[in-house]
Design a protein around this motif. Structure first.
Motif, PDB file in Angstrom:
ATOM      1  N   PRO A 195      12.275   6.050   3.769  1.00  0.00           N
ATOM      2  CA  PRO A 195      13.409   5.824   3.388  1.00  0.00           C
ATOM      3  C   PRO A 195      14.103   7.055   3.355  1.00  0.00           C
ATOM      4  O   PRO A 195      13.373   8.147   3.382  1.00  0.00           O
ATOM      5  CB  PRO A 195      13.121   5.348   1.850  1.00  0.00           C
ATOM      6  N   GLU A 196      15.452   7.044   3.367  1.00  0.00           N
ATOM      7  CA  GLU A 196      16.433   8.182   3.390  1.00  0.00           C
ATOM      8  C   GLU A 196      16.224   8.850   2.182  1.00  0.00           C
ATOM      9  O   GLU A 196      16.391   8.092   1.024  1.00  0.00           O
ATOM     10  CB  GLU A 196      17.839   7.645   3.579  1.00  0.00           C
ATOM     11  N   VAL A 197      16.378   9.818   2.018  1.00  0.00           N
ATOM     12  CA  VAL A 197      16.174  10.770   0.534  1.00  0.00           C
ATOM     13  C   VAL A 197      17.213  11.712   0.949  1.00  0.00           C
ATOM     14  O   VAL A 197      17.489  12.410   1.835  1.00  0.00           O
ATOM     15  CB  VAL A 197      14.842  11.360   0.384  1.00  0.00           C
ATOM     16  N   LEU A 198      17.927  11.849  -0.431  1.00  0.00           N
ATOM     17  CA  LEU A 198      19.092  13.015  -0.340  1.00  0.00           C
ATOM     18  C   LEU A 198      18.189  14.468  -0.972  1.00  0.00           C
ATOM     19  O   LEU A 198      17.160  14.439  -1.650  1.00  0.00           O
ATOM     20  CB  LEU A 198      20.056  12.774  -1.938  1.00  0.00           C
ATOM     21  N   SER A 199      18.771  15.291  -0.470  1.00  0.00           N
ATOM     22  CA  SER A 199      18.331  16.723  -0.787  1.00  0.00           C
ATOM     23  C   SER A 199      19.046  17.088  -2.051  1.00  0.00           C
ATOM     24  O   SER A 199      19.803  16.379  -2.540  1.00  0.00           O
ATOM     25  CB  SER A 199      18.842  17.831   0.026  1.00  0.00           C
ATOM     26  N   ARG A 200      18.151  17.983  -2.909  1.00  0.00           N
ATOM     27  CA  ARG A 200      18.761  18.211  -4.146  1.00  0.00           C
ATOM     28  C   ARG A 200      20.256  18.670  -4.183  1.00  0.00           C
ATOM     29  O   ARG A 200      20.983  18.477  -5.124  1.00  0.00           O
ATOM     30  CB  ARG A 200      17.865  19.328  -4.782  1.00  0.00           C
ATOM     31  N   LEU A 217      29.659   3.509  -4.981  1.00  0.00           N
ATOM     32  CA  LEU A 217      28.671   4.737  -4.589  1.00  0.00           C
ATOM     33  C   LEU A 217      29.239   4.832  -3.315  1.00  0.00           C
ATOM     34  O   LEU A 217      29.399   6.028  -2.684  1.00  0.00           O
ATOM     35  CB  LEU A 217      27.441   3.994  -4.462  1.00  0.00           C
ATOM     36  N   LYS A 218      29.633   4.148  -2.090  1.00  0.00           N
ATOM     37  CA  LYS A 218      30.314   4.285  -0.938  1.00  0.00           C
ATOM     38  C   LYS A 218      31.362   5.225  -0.862  1.00  0.00           C
ATOM     39  O   LYS A 218      31.452   6.361  -0.249  1.00  0.00           O
ATOM     40  CB  LYS A 218      30.654   3.199  -0.428  1.00  0.00           C
ATOM     41  N   ILE A 219      32.215   5.201  -2.101  1.00  0.00           N
ATOM     42  CA  ILE A 219      33.259   5.868  -2.121  1.00  0.00           C
ATOM     43  C   ILE A 219      32.847   7.508  -2.744  1.00  0.00           C
ATOM     44  O   ILE A 219      33.413   8.393  -2.226  1.00  0.00           O
ATOM     45  CB  ILE A 219      34.346   5.377  -3.334  1.00  0.00           C
ATOM     46  N   GLN A 220      32.102   7.367  -3.386  1.00  0.00           N
ATOM     47  CA  GLN A 220      31.436   8.562  -3.920  1.00  0.00           C
ATOM     48  C   GLN A 220      30.764   9.334  -2.700  1.00  0.00           C
ATOM     49  O   GLN A 220      30.772  10.552  -2.861  1.00  0.00           O
ATOM     50  CB  GLN A 220      30.365   8.453  -5.363  1.00  0.00           C
ATOM     51  N   VAL A 221      29.838   8.671  -1.817  1.00  0.00           N
ATOM     52  CA  VAL A 221      29.185   9.433  -0.850  1.00  0.00           C
ATOM     53  C   VAL A 221      30.294   9.984   0.055  1.00  0.00           C
ATOM     54  O   VAL A 221      30.015  11.234   0.428  1.00  0.00           O
ATOM     55  CB  VAL A 221      28.473   8.468  -0.152  1.00  0.00           C
ATOM     56  N   GLN A 222      31.209   9.337   0.308  1.00  0.00           N
ATOM     57  CA  GLN A 222      32.306   9.815   1.337  1.00  0.00           C
ATOM     58  C   GLN A 222      32.884  11.080   0.545  1.00  0.00           C
ATOM     59  O   GLN A 222      33.053  12.127   1.133  1.00  0.00           O
ATOM     60  CB  GLN A 222      33.290   8.882   1.368  1.00  0.00           C
ATOM     61  N   LYS A 223      33.316  10.989  -0.653  1.00  0.00           N
ATOM     62  CA  LYS A 223      33.947  12.192  -1.281  1.00  0.00           C
ATOM     63  C   LYS A 223      32.985  13.416  -1.387  1.00  0.00           C
ATOM     64  O   LYS A 223      33.578  14.372  -1.141  1.00  0.00           O
ATOM     65  CB  LYS A 223      34.183  11.755  -2.799  1.00  0.00           C
ATOM     66  N   ALA A 224      31.641  13.127  -1.504  1.00  0.00           N
ATOM     67  CA  ALA A 224      30.588  14.160  -1.402  1.00  0.00           C
ATOM     68  C   ALA A 224      30.346  14.828  -0.231  1.00  0.00           C
ATOM     69  O   ALA A 224      29.607  15.854   0.132  1.00  0.00           O
ATOM     70  CB  ALA A 224      29.374  13.652  -1.990  1.00  0.00           C
ATOM     71  N   GLY A 225      31.050  14.401   0.784  1.00  0.00           N
ATOM     72  CA  GLY A 225      30.802  14.707   2.344  1.00  0.00           C
ATOM     73  C   GLY A 225      29.398  14.436   2.942  1.00  0.00           C
ATOM     74  O   GLY A 225      28.624  15.287   3.826  1.00  0.00           O
ATOM     75  N   LYS A 241      24.623  10.769   5.382  1.00  0.00           N
ATOM     76  CA  LYS A 241      23.374   9.881   5.417  1.00  0.00           C
ATOM     77  C   LYS A 241      23.649   8.288   5.013  1.00  0.00           C
ATOM     78  O   LYS A 241      24.839   8.253   4.412  1.00  0.00           O
ATOM     79  CB  LYS A 241      22.151  10.289   4.484  1.00  0.00           C
ATOM     80  N   ASN A 242      22.792   7.380   5.511  1.00  0.00           N
ATOM     81  CA  ASN A 242      23.220   5.999   5.266  1.00  0.00           C
ATOM     82  C   ASN A 242      22.721   5.901   3.594  1.00  0.00           C
ATOM     83  O   ASN A 242      21.241   5.683   3.489  1.00  0.00           O
ATOM     84  CB  ASN A 242      22.597   5.292   6.210  1.00  0.00           C
ATOM     85  N   ILE A 243      23.419   5.918   2.793  1.00  0.00           N
ATOM     86  CA  ILE A 243      22.988   6.000   1.332  1.00  0.00           C
ATOM     87  C   ILE A 243      23.392   4.622   0.581  1.00  0.00           C
ATOM     88  O   ILE A 243      24.247   4.070   0.985  1.00  0.00           O
ATOM     89  CB  ILE A 243      23.895   6.853   0.546  1.00  0.00           C
ATOM     90  N   THR A 244      22.411   4.137  -0.042  1.00  0.00           N
ATOM     91  CA  THR A 244      22.432   2.926  -0.799  1.00  0.00           C
ATOM     92  C   THR A 244      22.118   3.301  -2.416  1.00  0.00           C
ATOM     93  O   THR A 244      21.362   4.331  -2.612  1.00  0.00           O
ATOM     94  CB  THR A 244      21.465   1.715  -0.485  1.00  0.00           C
ATOM     95  N   PRO A 245      22.153   2.499  -3.183  1.00  0.00           N
ATOM     96  CA  PRO A 245      21.782   2.732  -4.644  1.00  0.00           C
ATOM     97  C   PRO A 245      20.309   3.090  -4.628  1.00  0.00           C
ATOM     98  O   PRO A 245      19.993   3.852  -5.634  1.00  0.00           O
ATOM     99  CB  PRO A 245      22.221   1.325  -5.244  1.00  0.00           C
TER     100      PRO A 245
END
Length: 295
Positions: A108-113, A225-233, A236-240
């Motif tokens: 699965p996709e994982v975010l860096s810290r 979350l989609k909006i927040q991911v976009q704002k954070a730049g 990655k394909n992010i889901t909850p």
């Protein structure tokens, strides 16, 4: 055939006590199967033989259905025909010699810290909705809760003074999970400054509310979350669920025991948890290649 399926779904809900999401999954699989049967002029489940099932599964493959969807469909049909056999609706089980396809395992996709930090800081905490969204993100990353568990949290499930919460996971299994100090801070901020404004004149036992003072939905969390991911730049394909993956991967990287992670995530089988050790190894290799002068 539709009536038999409805009886089966009622059995899953009442007798087996399965969750609404699980029952909905079985319902979807069986409805697709019935559509196929009617298109091929079947009028009874008792008519079906092994070849008819394999023809259906071959069609699903030809339609380029995901491997995970076909695996789930086989499981749904297997359990359904076991039920029919037990209820004397059929005399032989056509699923007996059907093999379940091997499930493909994708990391699965994982975010860096750093990406987690950027994501957590995106909500505008000067508003009630922003405080709520910050509390949700902090809580999901601090606990690894599934999105369905988050939306069903009730005020009585929180024990912030001792840093714990209670949740009901898959299979109606209850577990107690620790909450970090940062998540506790934002939950308390939401309870004091966000939730009362969203609740307005209504009453609700649910922790997280929408703008109308009703229980927040899965779709609501996805949309935000989609909006927040976009704002954070973050590209990655992010889901909850990505926050759950990130939670497990990061605590394993910091030395957590795999059995503890299994307990925190509510996995029935530790083999499900082991995928996060592969993630940790992959990230370790990436860091080595980036930092070692002779990598």
């Amino acid at each position: 055939m539709n009536d038999i399926v409805e009886d089966y779904l009622h059995f899953l809900t009442v007798e087996r006590g399965l969750s609404d999401n699980t029952v909905a999954s079985y319902k979807n699989d069986l409805e697709q199967f019935i559509i196929y049967l009617k298109e091929h002029n079947f009028t009874s489940f008792a008519q079906l033989q092994r070849a008819d099932i394999t023809d259906y599964l071959h069609q699903e493959t030809a339609l380029k259905k995901a491997n995970s969807s076909i695996v789930r469909s086989v499981t749904s049909l297997r359990r359904f025909f076991q039920y029919l056999l037990h209820e004397n609706q059929i005399t032989t089980d056509p699923m007996l010699l059907i093999d379940t396809p091997k499930k493909e395992r994708h990391l699965p996709e994982v975010l860096s810290r750093n990406e987690v930090e950027r994501l957590l800081e995106t909500p505008n905490t000067g508003t009630a909705l922003g405080i709520r969204d910050r509390a949700i993100l902090e809580l999901m990353y601090a606990t690894g809760l599934r999105v369905s568990e988050v939306i069903n949290l009730r005020l009585a499930d929180l024990h912030t003074t001792v840093g714990l919460l209670k949740t009901i996971g898959k299979g109606q299994k209850e577990r107690i999970i620790p909450i970090g100090d940062t998540a506790v801070y934002w939950i308390n901020s939401y309870l004091e400054n966000g939730r009362p404004k969203l609740l307005k004149q209504k009453r609700s036992d649910f922790l997280f509310l929408n703008f109308h003072g009703n229980q927040l939905t899965r779709q609501g969390i996805w949309k935000n979350l989609k909006i927040q991911v976009q704002k954070a730049g973050i590209t990655k394909n992010i889901t909850p669920h990505t926050l759950r993956h990130s939670f497990a991967t990061h605590i394993l990287e910091n030395g957590a025991d795999l059995r503890i992670v299994q307990e925190l995530l509510g996995h029935a089988d530790i083999s499900t948890t082991q995928i996060y050790t592969h993630l940790s190894k992959r990230r370790l290799s990436a860091i080595y290649e980036q930092t070692h002068p002779r990598a």
